[in-house]
Motif scaffolding. Sequence first.
Motif, PDB file in Angstrom:
ATOM      1  N   LEU A  67       0.845  -1.181   0.000  1.00  0.00           N
ATOM      2  CA  LEU A  67       0.000   0.000   0.000  1.00  0.00           C
ATOM      3  C   LEU A  67       0.885   1.238   0.000  1.00  0.00           C
ATOM      4  O   LEU A  67       1.936   1.258   0.641  1.00  0.00           O
ATOM      5  N   ALA A  68       0.463   2.266  -0.721  1.00  0.00           N
ATOM      6  CA  ALA A  68       1.282   3.477  -0.891  1.00  0.00           C
ATOM      7  C   ALA A  68       0.616   4.643  -0.176  1.00  0.00           C
ATOM      8  O   ALA A  68      -0.381   5.191  -0.658  1.00  0.00           O
ATOM      9  N   ASN A  69       1.166   5.005   0.989  1.00  0.00           N
ATOM     10  CA  ASN A  69       0.614   6.075   1.811  1.00  0.00           C
ATOM     11  C   ASN A  69       1.742   6.839   2.490  1.00  0.00           C
ATOM     12  O   ASN A  69       2.838   6.309   2.679  1.00  0.00           O
ATOM     13  N   PRO A  70       1.481   8.071   2.901  1.00  0.00           N
ATOM     14  CA  PRO A  70       2.444   8.727   3.800  1.00  0.00           C
ATOM     15  C   PRO A  70       2.412   8.034   5.152  1.00  0.00           C
ATOM     16  O   PRO A  70       1.346   7.707   5.674  1.00  0.00           O
ATOM     17  N   GLY A  71       3.580   7.783   5.728  1.00  0.00           N
ATOM     18  CA  GLY A  71       3.636   7.046   6.985  1.00  0.00           C
ATOM     19  C   GLY A  71       3.419   5.555   6.753  1.00  0.00           C
ATOM     20  O   GLY A  71       3.060   5.105   5.667  1.00  0.00           O
ATOM     21  N   GLY A  72       3.649   4.757   7.791  1.00  0.00           N
ATOM     22  CA  GLY A  72       3.421   3.325   7.684  1.00  0.00           C
ATOM     23  C   GLY A  72       4.543   2.601   6.977  1.00  0.00           C
ATOM     24  O   GLY A  72       5.521   3.182   6.513  1.00  0.00           O
ATOM     25  N   ALA A  73       4.393   1.285   6.870  1.00  0.00           N
ATOM     26  CA  ALA A  73       5.427   0.431   6.295  1.00  0.00           C
ATOM     27  C   ALA A  73       5.331   0.407   4.780  1.00  0.00           C
ATOM     28  O   ALA A  73       4.274   0.647   4.200  1.00  0.00           O
TER      29      ALA A  73
END
Length: 777
Positions: free
Chosen positions: A166-172
């Motif tokens: 998954l492509a998001n700001p923050g997270g792995a």
Amino acid sequence: MVSRVDATMRPSISWLVVALAVFSGNLVLQASPRLPSMYVAVVVGSMGILSWVSQRWIDDAFRARIVAMAGLAMLGYAVAAMAGAHVMSARLPLALEGRDFLVEGRVTGLPVRNHDSVGFVFDIERNLDANAFQGNVRVAWFGPVQAPPACSRWQLLLRLKRPRGLANPGGADAERMAVVRGIDAVGYVRDGPLNRKLGTMRCVDGIREAIGQTVAERLGGRHAARLVLALAVGDTRGLGEDDWHLARVTGTSHLVAISGLHTGMAALLAAWFAGLAWRAWPTLGLYLPRQVAQAMGAVVLVLPYCMLAGSGLPAVRSTIMVCIVAFAHARRRHVAPSHVLAMALAAIVLVDPMAPLAAGFWLSFAGVALLVGMLGAGRRGVRAWFAQLLRMQVLMTLALMPLSVAFFGQWSLVGLLANMVVAPFVSVVVVPLTLAGALMLHGVEAAATPVLQLAAFGMDAIWWVLKAFARVPHGQWLLAGSGPAMVALGMAGALWCCTPCGWPRRWLGLLPLAAVVWPPVDRPVEGAARAWAWDVGQGLSVLVQTRSHAVLVDAGPRSRSGYDLGAAVVVPALRASGVQTLDLLVLSHGDIDHAGGEASVAMAYPAARRMSGEPRRTRRGADACVESRWTWDGVQFHVWPASASGPANDRSCVLLVTTDAGRLLLPGDAGKAVEPALAKKVGAGPPTVLVAGHHGSASATSEGFLRALEPTHAIVSAGWRNRFGHPHRDVVARLQRHAVDMSNTASDGAVGIHLPAGRPPVIEMRWRRDVRHWWRE
């Protein structure tokens, strides 16, 4: 005529310079949005080798060093580029995604038992059908199946796809970690008679599993048995989320598994026992000098210990350093600690060029580099020792804070004291007891159990102490992530703060640290709003922000296995967006793909008011969705239930956000049956951004609904290659006929929407497309 300059006339290039030059070339590649072609990589590598060779014929020493460093940097870049190209080419071909593969191979690593499946890495050695593919695949075997033993060989029927996160700001970043771990495909085992065990091989992972089972049997079901297993063979499978949460809160995650500190302590113990034996029996010195025996003892113990630990990066780094020091010690040579660390850095970067993509690489090398920089002759005595320990711990806590924030979005303030109290006890007492007990399992079995129980008792005491630290108010800070420039600035500030007494204006180092803790946040102006449709797979979660308020619509899905996207994606994304206070959590309805992450979001933001179209299906109790209007910072909000009765989807709580020049409509999963009423209530207005109902299903986003709203943009929140076929081709065709600009989180990642004051809405960010990394598809 050009002649070679006499090597004795030129100062040699230190290992520190060599390592930093190679490392800098590697970083240039890792920061690139795309990989160069193999031709470019070969040319750059050849130029690097020529530069290194040609510096011998340059008369000026300074120029020669510059040329040599440039050559090493080009070599580091070329090696990393070739390794990256190999990793990407080894992935499952696009044409074979979604197919079944009948293969033979072996289980590598330690299988992990999940809620409804067993996960393991499978090394495909042979294809038994027409699909030609070999490599490491991470697979799940669903159902009540027994975990396949480590090193066992199997024939399996697998359905595979390429690694995609998954492509998001923050997270792995799952795709980055697939590169680090060498995963070429992911998938699951298909049920059927073709799956069968072929045999079991002997390998290190099998020995780890056997030792782990024996240790667990000796210690019974006590909680500390899981912690002792982690220290003995690096088996962290038994540690639950509560254990890791406690370790993160107290900043002691490195103590829960085999780290470089533990590996170094094992080497010191082996050298000490060898020296003790040579002092007890001096005649041994006639056959082998004591220094050589100590060096050999350290290497003989640390190498198998590193392999039993699973060869994690911190343990490998420590093992390389131990081997270098042991070799120098055996030859009665002195080698500076900085040069030892530099040799280890150069070796890892050249042998495993993808290592810098892992958080453990940065934390391990940065921590040791800080300690090496602080080593030096000091005053003797208990007070001086304690003062030095305190100073080192303060420096480590401050200097590693930017890295911790960048990789994990958090910083443990109590970690300073927790590590001072716990780390020495674990390294000096628990690790030696654990090692001794594990060694006694083969030969002195009667004495092994009491020794292991002592180690378990020590870990029980440590866990009690850590729980006390975790109860300290504000002991853990959850912060917005930082970019590379901010990380470097923060570490420089920490180093400036911890310079020796007399250094001018040491307090200035607090300024960049403050910028890491309180980074500038780009908030909408008065009358404007910004929204993010997070990439949560087959689910929904949308953040709407005004200048001083924040609303979250839906909390993301939770899978049957218990994997919570609210904790893994939504909360880190909220932190990365600078959301410190959440005013309202709207759960459109109770389905698990919308409300699955409710508990995690509510735990992170307990003060947020909650409302839902199906309040009885919420886990923590929410207010019923009733029609209401309010204005925040010049932006109008309007919520109402799509329907008071009917299917759960049609009872979704709808949110309409309106500025003076644009609108954002979130209808949840409301379907065609209630869309005419929705269109009538929304009415005609400024340009509209529509979050497509029910993830782009054919049951929503009807022709009449689009004709009534005339949206300019539509956002579909769906999973990559989802089994429902969302968005439906009919919906896509309707959006195209109405000239609607469609974004899909499955292909675009998180989608950022800006509703500026006085101007129409715009899509300002598609995370997967706009924040490029060479490993991301």
